[in-house]
Design a protein around this motif. Sequence first.
Motif, PDB file in Angstrom:
ATOM      1  N   VAL A 531      44.915  34.307   2.616  1.00 26.85           N
ATOM      2  CA  VAL A 531      45.873  33.489   3.367  1.00 26.85           C
ATOM      3  C   VAL A 531      45.177  32.466   4.256  1.00 26.85           C
ATOM      4  O   VAL A 531      45.547  31.288   4.263  1.00 26.85           O
ATOM      5  CB  VAL A 531      46.829  34.381   4.180  1.00 26.85           C
ATOM      6  N   PRO A 532      44.161  32.844   5.036  1.00 27.35           N
ATOM      7  CA  PRO A 532      43.486  31.822   5.846  1.00 27.35           C
ATOM      8  C   PRO A 532      42.780  30.756   5.007  1.00 27.35           C
ATOM      9  O   PRO A 532      42.492  29.670   5.503  1.00 27.35           O
ATOM     10  CB  PRO A 532      42.475  32.632   6.663  1.00 27.35           C
ATOM     11  N   ILE A 533      42.492  31.063   3.758  1.00 32.18           N
ATOM     12  CA  ILE A 533      41.778  30.113   2.903  1.00 32.18           C
ATOM     13  C   ILE A 533      42.751  29.159   2.205  1.00 32.18           C
ATOM     14  O   ILE A 533      42.563  27.939   2.202  1.00 32.18           O
ATOM     15  CB  ILE A 533      40.923  30.871   1.860  1.00 32.18           C
ATOM     16  N   PHE A 534      43.829  29.687   1.600  1.00 29.29           N
ATOM     17  CA  PHE A 534      44.757  28.876   0.812  1.00 29.29           C
ATOM     18  C   PHE A 534      46.028  28.494   1.560  1.00 29.29           C
ATOM     19  O   PHE A 534      46.698  27.541   1.177  1.00 29.29           O
ATOM     20  CB  PHE A 534      45.144  29.621  -0.469  1.00 29.29           C
ATOM     21  N   GLY A 535      46.386  29.240   2.585  1.00 31.17           N
ATOM     22  CA  GLY A 535      47.651  29.002   3.272  1.00 31.17           C
ATOM     23  C   GLY A 535      48.720  29.978   2.802  1.00 31.17           C
ATOM     24  O   GLY A 535      48.841  30.254   1.597  1.00 31.17           O
ATOM     25  N   GLY A 536      49.507  30.502   3.739  1.00 31.83           N
ATOM     26  CA  GLY A 536      50.473  31.534   3.404  1.00 31.83           C
ATOM     27  C   GLY A 536      51.597  31.062   2.504  1.00 31.83           C
ATOM     28  O   GLY A 536      52.089  31.809   1.657  1.00 31.83           O
ATOM     29  N   ARG A 537      52.029  29.826   2.661  1.00 32.83           N
ATOM     30  CA  ARG A 537      53.150  29.311   1.862  1.00 32.83           C
ATOM     31  C   ARG A 537      52.782  29.249   0.389  1.00 32.83           C
ATOM     32  O   ARG A 537      53.509  29.768  -0.473  1.00 32.83           O
ATOM     33  CB  ARG A 537      53.542  27.939   2.376  1.00 32.83           C
ATOM     34  N   LEU A 538      51.667  28.612   0.075  1.00 36.63           N
ATOM     35  CA  LEU A 538      51.248  28.492  -1.317  1.00 36.63           C
ATOM     36  C   LEU A 538      50.942  29.861  -1.902  1.00 36.63           C
ATOM     37  O   LEU A 538      51.347  30.181  -3.024  1.00 36.63           O
ATOM     38  CB  LEU A 538      50.023  27.579  -1.422  1.00 36.63           C
ATOM     39  N   TRP A 539      50.239  30.701  -1.124  1.00 41.85           N
ATOM     40  CA  TRP A 539      49.831  31.988  -1.684  1.00 41.85           C
ATOM     41  C   TRP A 539      51.034  32.901  -1.892  1.00 41.85           C
ATOM     42  O   TRP A 539      51.105  33.635  -2.892  1.00 41.85           O
ATOM     43  CB  TRP A 539      48.788  32.656  -0.803  1.00 41.85           C
ATOM     44  N   GLY A 578      51.751  43.202  -7.658  1.00 41.38           N
ATOM     45  CA  GLY A 578      52.694  43.437  -6.568  1.00 41.38           C
ATOM     46  C   GLY A 578      52.047  44.186  -5.413  1.00 41.38           C
ATOM     47  O   GLY A 578      52.339  43.918  -4.243  1.00 41.38           O
ATOM     48  N   GLY A 579      51.169  45.131  -5.722  1.00 43.38           N
ATOM     49  CA  GLY A 579      50.508  45.884  -4.662  1.00 43.38           C
ATOM     50  C   GLY A 579      49.594  45.029  -3.819  1.00 43.38           C
ATOM     51  O   GLY A 579      49.475  45.241  -2.598  1.00 43.38           O
ATOM     52  N   GLY A 580      48.936  44.061  -4.436  1.00 46.54           N
ATOM     53  CA  GLY A 580      48.031  43.213  -3.673  1.00 46.54           C
ATOM     54  C   GLY A 580      48.737  42.343  -2.662  1.00 46.54           C
ATOM     55  O   GLY A 580      48.146  41.934  -1.651  1.00 46.54           O
ATOM     56  N   ASN A 581      50.024  42.071  -2.886  1.00 45.38           N
ATOM     57  CA  ASN A 581      50.749  41.152  -2.007  1.00 45.38           C
ATOM     58  C   ASN A 581      50.909  41.655  -0.589  1.00 45.38           C
ATOM     59  O   ASN A 581      51.117  40.856   0.332  1.00 45.38           O
ATOM     60  CB  ASN A 581      52.134  40.853  -2.600  1.00 45.38           C
ATOM     61  N   PHE A 582      50.843  42.967  -0.384  1.00 47.31           N
ATOM     62  CA  PHE A 582      51.058  43.498   0.960  1.00 47.31           C
ATOM     63  C   PHE A 582      50.025  42.949   1.940  1.00 47.31           C
ATOM     64  O   PHE A 582      50.366  42.522   3.056  1.00 47.31           O
ATOM     65  CB  PHE A 582      50.987  45.027   0.935  1.00 47.31           C
ATOM     66  N   ALA A 583      48.761  42.961   1.545  1.00 48.99           N
ATOM     67  CA  ALA A 583      47.703  42.540   2.455  1.00 48.99           C
ATOM     68  C   ALA A 583      47.869  41.082   2.859  1.00 48.99           C
ATOM     69  O   ALA A 583      47.740  40.726   4.039  1.00 48.99           O
ATOM     70  CB  ALA A 583      46.335  42.760   1.807  1.00 48.99           C
ATOM     71  N   SER A 584      48.164  40.228   1.893  1.00 47.88           N
ATOM     72  CA  SER A 584      48.329  38.802   2.221  1.00 47.88           C
ATOM     73  C   SER A 584      49.601  38.556   3.008  1.00 47.88           C
ATOM     74  O   SER A 584      49.639  37.703   3.900  1.00 47.88           O
ATOM     75  CB  SER A 584      48.320  37.968   0.936  1.00 47.88           C
ATOM     76  N   SER A 585      50.658  39.300   2.702  1.00 42.88           N
ATOM     77  CA  SER A 585      51.920  39.127   3.425  1.00 42.88           C
ATOM     78  C   SER A 585      51.765  39.488   4.895  1.00 42.88           C
ATOM     79  O   SER A 585      52.219  38.768   5.785  1.00 42.88           O
ATOM     80  CB  SER A 585      53.013  39.982   2.778  1.00 42.88           C
ATOM     81  N   MET A 586      51.115  40.598   5.173  1.00 44.13           N
ATOM     82  CA  MET A 586      50.924  41.028   6.555  1.00 44.13           C
ATOM     83  C   MET A 586      50.033  40.043   7.313  1.00 44.13           C
ATOM     84  O   MET A 586      50.297  39.697   8.467  1.00 44.13           O
ATOM     85  CB  MET A 586      50.320  42.426   6.590  1.00 44.13           C
ATOM     86  N   TRP A 666      58.429  28.682  -1.522  1.00 41.29           N
ATOM     87  CA  TRP A 666      57.886  27.326  -1.524  1.00 41.29           C
ATOM     88  C   TRP A 666      58.718  26.380  -0.658  1.00 41.29           C
ATOM     89  O   TRP A 666      58.180  25.575   0.094  1.00 41.29           O
ATOM     90  CB  TRP A 666      57.806  26.790  -2.945  1.00 41.29           C
ATOM     91  N   PHE A 667      60.033  26.477  -0.754  1.00 41.68           N
ATOM     92  CA  PHE A 667      60.888  25.559  -0.023  1.00 41.68           C
ATOM     93  C   PHE A 667      61.179  26.012   1.400  1.00 41.68           C
ATOM     94  O   PHE A 667      61.618  25.204   2.226  1.00 41.68           O
ATOM     95  CB  PHE A 667      62.216  25.365  -0.767  1.00 41.68           C
ATOM     96  N   GLY A 668      60.954  27.288   1.716  1.00 41.98           N
ATOM     97  CA  GLY A 668      61.358  27.793   3.018  1.00 41.98           C
ATOM     98  C   GLY A 668      60.257  28.235   3.945  1.00 41.98           C
ATOM     99  O   GLY A 668      60.514  28.475   5.125  1.00 41.98           O
ATOM    100  N   MET A 669      59.003  28.358   3.456  1.00 39.65           N
ATOM    101  CA  MET A 669      57.925  28.862   4.294  1.00 39.65           C
ATOM    102  C   MET A 669      56.999  27.736   4.737  1.00 39.65           C
ATOM    103  O   MET A 669      57.072  26.604   4.250  1.00 39.65           O
ATOM    104  CB  MET A 669      57.140  29.952   3.558  1.00 39.65           C
ATOM    105  N   ASN A 670      56.116  28.057   5.658  1.00 41.34           N
ATOM    106  CA  ASN A 670      55.185  27.070   6.212  1.00 41.34           C
ATOM    107  C   ASN A 670      53.778  27.635   6.269  1.00 41.34           C
ATOM    108  O   ASN A 670      53.568  28.845   6.246  1.00 41.34           O
ATOM    109  CB  ASN A 670      55.613  26.670   7.636  1.00 41.34           C
ATOM    110  N   ASP A 671      52.807  26.727   6.346  1.00 38.67           N
ATOM    111  CA  ASP A 671      51.412  27.080   6.623  1.00 38.67           C
ATOM    112  C   ASP A 671      51.092  26.697   8.063  1.00 38.67           C
ATOM    113  O   ASP A 671      51.554  25.663   8.549  1.00 38.67           O
ATOM    114  CB  ASP A 671      50.451  26.324   5.696  1.00 38.67           C
ATOM    115  N   ILE A 672      50.291  27.514   8.717  1.00 35.34           N
ATOM    116  CA  ILE A 672      49.823  27.198  10.064  1.00 35.34           C
ATOM    117  C   ILE A 672      48.359  26.769   9.949  1.00 35.34           C
ATOM    118  O   ILE A 672      47.490  27.576   9.611  1.00 35.34           O
ATOM    119  CB  ILE A 672      49.975  28.409  11.003  1.00 35.34           C
TER     120      ILE A 672
END
Length: 910
Positions: A531-539, A578-586, A666-672
């Motif tokens: 997430v810090p590398i690609f951005g949370g929205r795209l990832w 699907g399991g990998g998504n938890f770490a990036s989501s948090m 994609w349409f509703g989230m943001n990157d910080i």
Amino acid sequence: MIMMTERPAEGANQALWSSTIAFTVCFAVWTIFSIVGLGVKDQLGLNETEFGLLIGTPILTGSLTRVVLGVWADQFGGRRVFAGVMIAAAIATFLTSYAHTYEQLLIAALGVGIAGGSFSVGVTYVSKFYPKEKQGLALGIFGAGNVGAAVTKFLAPFVMVAMGWQAVAQIWAGAIGLTAVLFLLFTKEDPEQRGRAKSGHKAASMGNQLAVLKNLQVWRFALYYFFVFGAFVALALWLPRYLMGVYNLDVKTAGMLAAFYSVPASLFRIYGGKLSDRYGARSVLYVTFAISVLCTFMLSYPPTTYIIEGVRGPITFRTEMGLIPFLVTIFVLGFFMSLGKAAVFKHIPVYYPNHVGAVGGLVGMVGGLGGFILPLAFGALNDLTGVWTSCFVLLFVLVSIALVWMHFAVRQMERSAQRRGEAALVPELPEMQGFGEPGVEAPPRRAGPIADWRPEDEDFWRSRGKAIARRNLGISTYCLMLSFAVWMVWSVVVARLPAIGFDFTTDQLFWLAALPGLSGATLRIFYAFLVPIFGGRLWTTLSTASLLIPAFGIGYAVQSPDTPYLIFLVLALLCGLGGGNFASSMANISYFFPKAEKGNALALNAGLGNLGVSVMQFLVPVVVTMGLFGALGGQAQVASDGTQLWMQNAGFVWVPFVMLGAIAAWFGMNDILSAKSSFADQSAIFGRLHTWLMCWLYTGTFGTFIGMSAGFPLLAKLVFPDVNALKYAFVGPLLGAISRAATGWVSDRYGGARVSFWVFVVQIVAIVGMIWFLDARSFPGFFSMVLLLFIASGVGNASTFQMVPGIMRREIDRTEPALPEPQRRAQAERESAAVIGFTSAIAAYGAFYIPKAYGSSIQMTGAADTALWGFLVFYLSCAALTWFAYSGPRGVLRDLERKPALRSAAAVPA
């Protein structure tokens, strides 16, 4: 200059709808050879390459004339040029009916192609009536005239069968000639042309109009349009031939079915214009290209027969896409390509208001050339490879290049703008130089990265930040719930496989239930740092969309008992996406909230996300008993007890929800932007002893939750065969998820270490109870102990992560005392976030070792007791470690947890 007002100019509606109808007729004439050519092919005995050249020649003329016709529309007025184009096309089309040789038909096709040049004329003409805020929708409506291709596909085959192909040319010629007369009667000149007539000013010269084409941005737009429009035209021309060759359909049926692609790909262009006006064209293009990559990849795979040398002899199975799945996939592809066409043309009149004809003409020309080059390439590929799906392989390569190129251009542009302090001024569409023609200000981006993010500022948080953060949290939670559902779907599916004819051993079934946990846990190690590398929205968008792969795969694989076990192993591993998504989501959500709300936000994200396991274990047993998708979903399987099951629904049921989640992300989230950091900045945690100790403890809590979720349904099915345990399997994960989301405050109040110690004590009691009731063959008692274990693990999930910030703050203070206090605090927060992600990855291996331990225990001893005794020893070690390292008299957190006033407000239960 074009005189634009906030309201459309006088006569705008008449111009728009008349132009749209005229363009529809022009497009019907432009694609006439896709049907007429079929009759000519049989009459003259043409090969595939000659046929491709014939149907592509009109597209060549229509493309090459677009630049000149667009400039003429700017110079002389779109109304008169549009009418002239239609009259010329009518003459050429009528004369086509008198051609008898292949060479004569090619010359006639060149004349017919002028109808395609009407696009740049119409874009120029219509855009002059509307302000820039409404041009996306207006041009989307005009571009919907692409539906003319469907008109030809639907009507021309009937006329050709009844009256011959010459009659088609004559009737279509009469239609476009009549349309030209009506167009002149119901429209008026555009506002710019009327203004020049009053003032006596002359239009800009051809050289002045074409000078803007030196801007690299124009050619970038042309590249995008080459796919979204050029590939649309190519497929509109090629589909009848493809359907006849692959699915053995007659010409009338193939023509009508081809309309299922042409109609949505045209009409939904209107919606694409509306989305571009509202969300920005870049967002629409990203989604268009991503979905197109997926669709063309699926369409590229040819019918294939596999022969695997198995232990008991050769294993043969076949994969191919049936007619109905093909039509559905084509429909989806056409829909998103239509959105992309509107997105490209949304910005041309905004960036280049004085050169709409030249720029729109060039972009349209390149797109139209795609409609000429690609059918020719399709025919050549068929001749060279002998594989029908080779056309989709070419499209897959093309859209993949467009997506990758656009993304890297966007990232380069954003980094450059950020260095200049102009991140907020980045335009909607990427460009390497220039923001359009001189004097034109590009519209700022409405969605995407956020440069100014100050959640600790109360005014900022109350006025703006809270709404953004909650929106991102809601979408993230929904996507995470889907991730858990797909991750754990095998825990239910494997219990039903033997009943529908799959001859797998008990150990093989437990491997299928365990492998998603293995791959999911491994992927979490990497996802935690992305997430810090690609951005949370795209990832979040990409990781959610990746769930479509196992969802579709499971749906197809379970329909045939001949599907090899190897395929099931691969699909089980892919469910780990699907399991990998938890770490990036948090990791992503933790950046959005202030310290005072971070713990609750992460508890909600994780706890409600965990509900995906319960939702799946409740929903899948229900949907597999009904033909949920009708003919689209495939045939039912007859179980050993005579009941009908649609096991494919266990995979297919998630497809629409996953698509919705990816689009929403994609349409509703943001990157910080301030959250960006490299892997090296986060890697310091690997040298901390406490990182590894917390991995051990979190495995005892979350590893238990996810492992029991994966292993309990099959375990109960085997040790209590007389009980339909699948009806109750969802209750445990449900209680665990609720306890996780609802008990974060307990650890905040009493201390995470103290709560964790008592959690492990309760888990020890629960395991002892499971052993006791298992030996007593009492399912009610056994199930009650399982529920107690789930509840305790949910509480422990929150309490163990609550410990992390305090531990890392003490560790940073001890190891780096020379750092100023603000830097020590920042370093502690950075490492705490990294530890949370990494420990969640290691703990997720519980989804592998618990089901595998059950399977190995039953295989070696005939009972599950050995596995349960092993878990008991593990929980004893967790309780001892928590006491001696953290909560006991010499524990790191003892003083902190007994002084509530000093307890950090940054507790982050997850």
